[in-house]
Design a protein around this motif. Sequence first.
Motif, PDB file in Angstrom:
ATOM      1  N   VAL A  79      31.276  44.529  36.904  1.00 21.14           N
ATOM      2  CA  VAL A  79      30.813  44.516  35.512  1.00 21.14           C
ATOM      3  C   VAL A  79      31.284  43.204  34.892  1.00 21.14           C
ATOM      4  CG1 VAL A  79      30.842  45.677  33.278  1.00 21.14           C
ATOM      5  CG2 VAL A  79      31.050  47.025  35.391  1.00 21.14           C
ATOM      6  N   ARG A  80      30.338  42.454  34.316  1.00 22.01           N
ATOM      7  CA  ARG A  80      30.696  41.193  33.670  1.00 22.01           C
ATOM      8  C   ARG A  80      30.347  41.274  32.183  1.00 22.01           C
ATOM      9  NH1 ARG A  80      28.719  38.053  38.604  1.00 22.01           N
ATOM     10  NH2 ARG A  80      30.644  37.728  39.762  1.00 22.01           N
ATOM     11  N   GLY A  81      31.175  40.638  31.366  1.00 19.86           N
ATOM     12  CA  GLY A  81      30.940  40.658  29.932  1.00 19.86           C
ATOM     13  C   GLY A  81      32.059  39.938  29.210  1.00 19.86           C
ATOM     14  N   THR A  82      32.261  40.266  27.964  1.00 15.90           N
ATOM     15  CA  THR A  82      33.352  39.690  27.176  1.00 15.90           C
ATOM     16  C   THR A  82      34.192  40.816  26.597  1.00 15.90           C
ATOM     17  OG1 THR A  82      31.935  39.606  25.212  1.00 15.90           O
ATOM     18  CG2 THR A  82      32.051  37.617  26.561  1.00 15.90           C
ATOM     19  N   GLU A  83      35.480  40.612  26.576  1.00 15.70           N
ATOM     20  CA  GLU A  83      36.423  41.598  26.057  1.00 15.70           C
ATOM     21  C   GLU A  83      36.241  42.975  26.700  1.00 15.70           C
ATOM     22  OE1 GLU A  83      36.308  41.649  21.814  1.00 15.70           O
ATOM     23  OE2 GLU A  83      36.711  39.499  21.624  1.00 15.70           O
ATOM     24  N   SER A 104      38.607  58.721  44.326  1.00 13.53           N
ATOM     25  CA  SER A 104      38.865  57.343  44.758  1.00 13.53           C
ATOM     26  C   SER A 104      38.398  56.341  43.704  1.00 13.53           C
ATOM     27  CB  SER A 104      38.196  57.049  46.108  1.00 13.53           C
ATOM     28  OG  SER A 104      38.713  57.876  47.105  1.00 13.53           O
ATOM     29  N   THR A 105      38.626  56.674  42.462  1.00 10.79           N
ATOM     30  CA  THR A 105      38.182  55.805  41.367  1.00 10.79           C
ATOM     31  C   THR A 105      39.162  54.665  41.161  1.00 10.79           C
ATOM     32  OG1 THR A 105      37.145  57.703  40.280  1.00 10.79           O
ATOM     33  CG2 THR A 105      37.511  55.720  38.939  1.00 10.79           C
ATOM     34  N   LEU A 106      38.639  53.459  41.189  1.00 11.74           N
ATOM     35  CA  LEU A 106      39.448  52.269  40.949  1.00 11.74           C
ATOM     36  C   LEU A 106      38.681  51.362  39.999  1.00 11.74           C
ATOM     37  CD1 LEU A 106      40.549  51.669  44.628  1.00 11.74           C
ATOM     38  CD2 LEU A 106      42.078  52.306  42.780  1.00 11.74           C
ATOM     39  N   VAL A 107      39.311  51.009  38.916  1.00  9.42           N
ATOM     40  CA  VAL A 107      38.713  50.102  37.936  1.00  9.42           C
ATOM     41  C   VAL A 107      39.743  49.010  37.661  1.00  9.42           C
ATOM     42  CG1 VAL A 107      37.699  49.865  35.646  1.00  9.42           C
ATOM     43  CG2 VAL A 107      37.392  51.997  36.918  1.00  9.42           C
ATOM     44  N   VAL A 108      39.482  47.821  38.149  1.00 13.81           N
ATOM     45  CA  VAL A 108      40.461  46.735  38.015  1.00 13.81           C
ATOM     46  C   VAL A 108      39.768  45.466  37.557  1.00 13.81           C
ATOM     47  CG1 VAL A 108      42.025  47.661  39.753  1.00 13.81           C
ATOM     48  CG2 VAL A 108      40.191  46.136  40.465  1.00 13.81           C
ATOM     49  N   GLY A 109      40.525  44.612  36.893  1.00 14.92           N
ATOM     50  CA  GLY A 109      39.963  43.339  36.469  1.00 14.92           C
ATOM     51  C   GLY A 109      40.531  42.893  35.151  1.00 14.92           C
ATOM     52  N   GLY A 110      39.807  41.991  34.492  1.00 16.77           N
ATOM     53  CA  GLY A 110      40.250  41.429  33.233  1.00 16.77           C
ATOM     54  C   GLY A 110      39.150  41.479  32.198  1.00 16.77           C
ATOM     55  N   PRO A 111      39.301  40.731  31.127  1.00 19.76           N
ATOM     56  CA  PRO A 111      38.337  40.804  30.017  1.00 19.76           C
ATOM     57  C   PRO A 111      36.947  40.286  30.350  1.00 19.76           C
ATOM     58  CG  PRO A 111      39.964  39.066  29.649  1.00 19.76           C
ATOM     59  CD  PRO A 111      40.444  39.852  30.818  1.00 19.76           C
ATOM     60  N   ASP A 112      36.818  39.471  31.414  1.00 20.17           N
ATOM     61  CA  ASP A 112      35.506  38.910  31.766  1.00 20.17           C
ATOM     62  C   ASP A 112      34.826  39.613  32.932  1.00 20.17           C
ATOM     63  OD1 ASP A 112      35.857  36.940  29.800  1.00 20.17           O
ATOM     64  OD2 ASP A 112      37.010  35.708  31.196  1.00 20.17           O
ATOM     65  N   THR A 113      35.633  40.093  33.885  1.00 24.31           N
ATOM     66  CA  THR A 113      35.082  40.686  35.106  1.00 24.31           C
ATOM     67  C   THR A 113      35.897  41.912  35.497  1.00 24.31           C
ATOM     68  OG1 THR A 113      34.444  38.479  35.859  1.00 24.31           O
ATOM     69  CG2 THR A 113      34.437  40.243  37.502  1.00 24.31           C
ATOM     70  N   VAL A 114      35.206  43.002  35.770  1.00 22.82           N
ATOM     71  CA  VAL A 114      35.871  44.236  36.191  1.00 22.82           C
ATOM     72  C   VAL A 114      35.184  44.751  37.453  1.00 22.82           C
ATOM     73  CG1 VAL A 114      36.308  46.662  35.607  1.00 22.82           C
ATOM     74  CG2 VAL A 114      36.624  44.889  33.875  1.00 22.82           C
ATOM     75  N   LYS A 115      36.004  45.120  38.440  1.00 21.18           N
ATOM     76  CA  LYS A 115      35.441  45.710  39.649  1.00 21.18           C
ATOM     77  C   LYS A 115      35.605  47.221  39.578  1.00 21.18           C
ATOM     78  CE  LYS A 115      35.089  45.396  44.616  1.00 21.18           C
ATOM     79  NZ  LYS A 115      35.231  44.507  45.769  1.00 21.18           N
ATOM     80  N   VAL A 116      34.519  47.929  39.907  1.00 24.59           N
ATOM     81  CA  VAL A 116      34.513  49.390  39.861  1.00 24.59           C
ATOM     82  C   VAL A 116      34.249  49.932  41.259  1.00 24.59           C
ATOM     83  CG1 VAL A 116      33.359  51.432  38.924  1.00 24.59           C
ATOM     84  CG2 VAL A 116      33.702  49.420  37.473  1.00 24.59           C
TER      85      VAL A 116
END
Length: 572
Positions: free
Chosen positions: A261-265, A283-295
């Motif tokens: 998932v890409r976006g802002t904030e 097995s849910t994993l949601v990691v990343g930062g304000p610009d990019t999140v891997k699901v």
Amino acid sequence: MAGAMHSHGPQVMTLDGQTLLQAFAAGAAWLGENKSIIDSLNVFPVPDGDTGTNMYLTVSSALKEAQKVKAGSVGSVADAIAMGSLMGARGNSGVIFSQLMRGFSKKLHGLATVGPHDFAAALTEASSVAYKAVMKPVEGTILTVARMGARAGVQAARDGNDINAVLAAALRQGEATLEKTPEMLPTLKEAGVVDAGGKGLIIFLEGFARGLRGESAEAILTAETRPGAQVAPEVPAKAHAAVAHAPKQKIEFTYCTELIVRGTELDTEAIKRSLAAAVKGDSTLVVGGPDTVKVHMHTNFPGKILEACVAHGSLHEIHINNMEDQNEEFAAVGGAQPEGAPLAAPVKRPSRDMGIVAVASGDGIEMILKSLGVDVVVTGGQTMNPSIQDIAAAVRTAGAREVVVLPNNGNVVLTARQASEVPDISDVAVHVVPTKTVPQGLAALLAMSPSAPTSENVARMVDAIAKVRSGEITYAVRDSKANGFTIHENDVIGLADGTIKAVGQDLGEVFRELFGAMHSSEDEIVTVLYGAGVTEAEAEALVEAMREQYSDIEFELQYGGQPLYFYLVSVE
């Protein structure tokens, strides 16, 4: 039972292939008889003290290869020893031993017989090659014992001694150096032990010296041990870690869904809440930062995952795999690799440039690894390190032009690096990401982008493993002292990135103490993998208590099924 045995016996001025084979067989037998002594010297009293076992399996593989040489010269026997030890090398001690044999054979290559000077030169070259094979050589280990022993052997040859006396001098100096290893490495001194790998080399050389004096392997064991002792006792099946597949299981959630998932904030917690409200899964994993999140999530309704995520940003690199199909495929291409068998034929996957091989133990962990993109899981880890040949076979089975290997164990990293030398996989580019724990391996896989080139993925993986802290909870197999703790047999032990941080009698208390030592204000996600010795109810109760204590941290509980280790903990 092992002790110094330095009588020179009959003078030996030349060494031929048959005598080398006899001496090597005697060394292997004596090492096998005393491997439990070496195993007991592990610095940490955890149930993975397998240095002696790894060395013995490595030496046994070398002996098996050498016995195939018919009426060979000393050079051809040495070449076979080098190749056999390389293919069968297990663990750091086994790999270093294989490199000692590689250097030893290098000096003897092409020679029919050798004299004392050549023999001493071979000992020196053995040490030199082994040092070069280790990225950061540490003094106070098997390397130091080999180097100092070789130096004494060279001096004995210069003084005009025969081969028996050259080896006796090397052995004396090696033993003296071994006794000094606790002064070179503080961890050895605190634990009150000498270096296990160095001890293994000394024991092997003791047997080798006896064989050189004319004693057969059978005679050594018959004289020193119980009547009818076997020269090569059968190794438990688990010790022969082979390319393996997890048993087929009923899968509750069929579709493994991954996306970026890409976006802002972007808010990872908000995305998690959206997923929890939209669809059931695990097995849910949601990691990343304000610009990019891997699901990453397993579910029966992957479309609902996409709907929940698109409300937060744009979707990229969407991958939905049917894990029932993956199970069938894995069962078809996995399977055990018989000891000494040729490597498996490549699995044809023309659409894949990159394959992934991972080492792990535990059916739950194997399933998680497969769901994150691992093509072949090599069964192994604590107490059953895979051999170089096992990893090479897995690389071939992956069927890709480039293969990333995740050792997931500090004692397997060197083995994985040496696997690329196996001739049968010379056409495959092997990249070893030096993961020392399963949590590091999972972090590396989550950092991977399927559409990125292999070099970029390797860089991402290496970067990711530096950002994860790994915890392990197991039990003590003997009384010991380490990191300031006085440890008693059967105590519960908590280790953070390989350092003992908690010791006690109560599993829950040790878990809390260990996490307290690992915890920082920046922690966001903690993944707990519970092992074969823990029930789901026990694990859930423990994790629920941790959630109450640390309400600002997301705790994920997964079944790992790993043996010996009650819990594996990943902190990101």
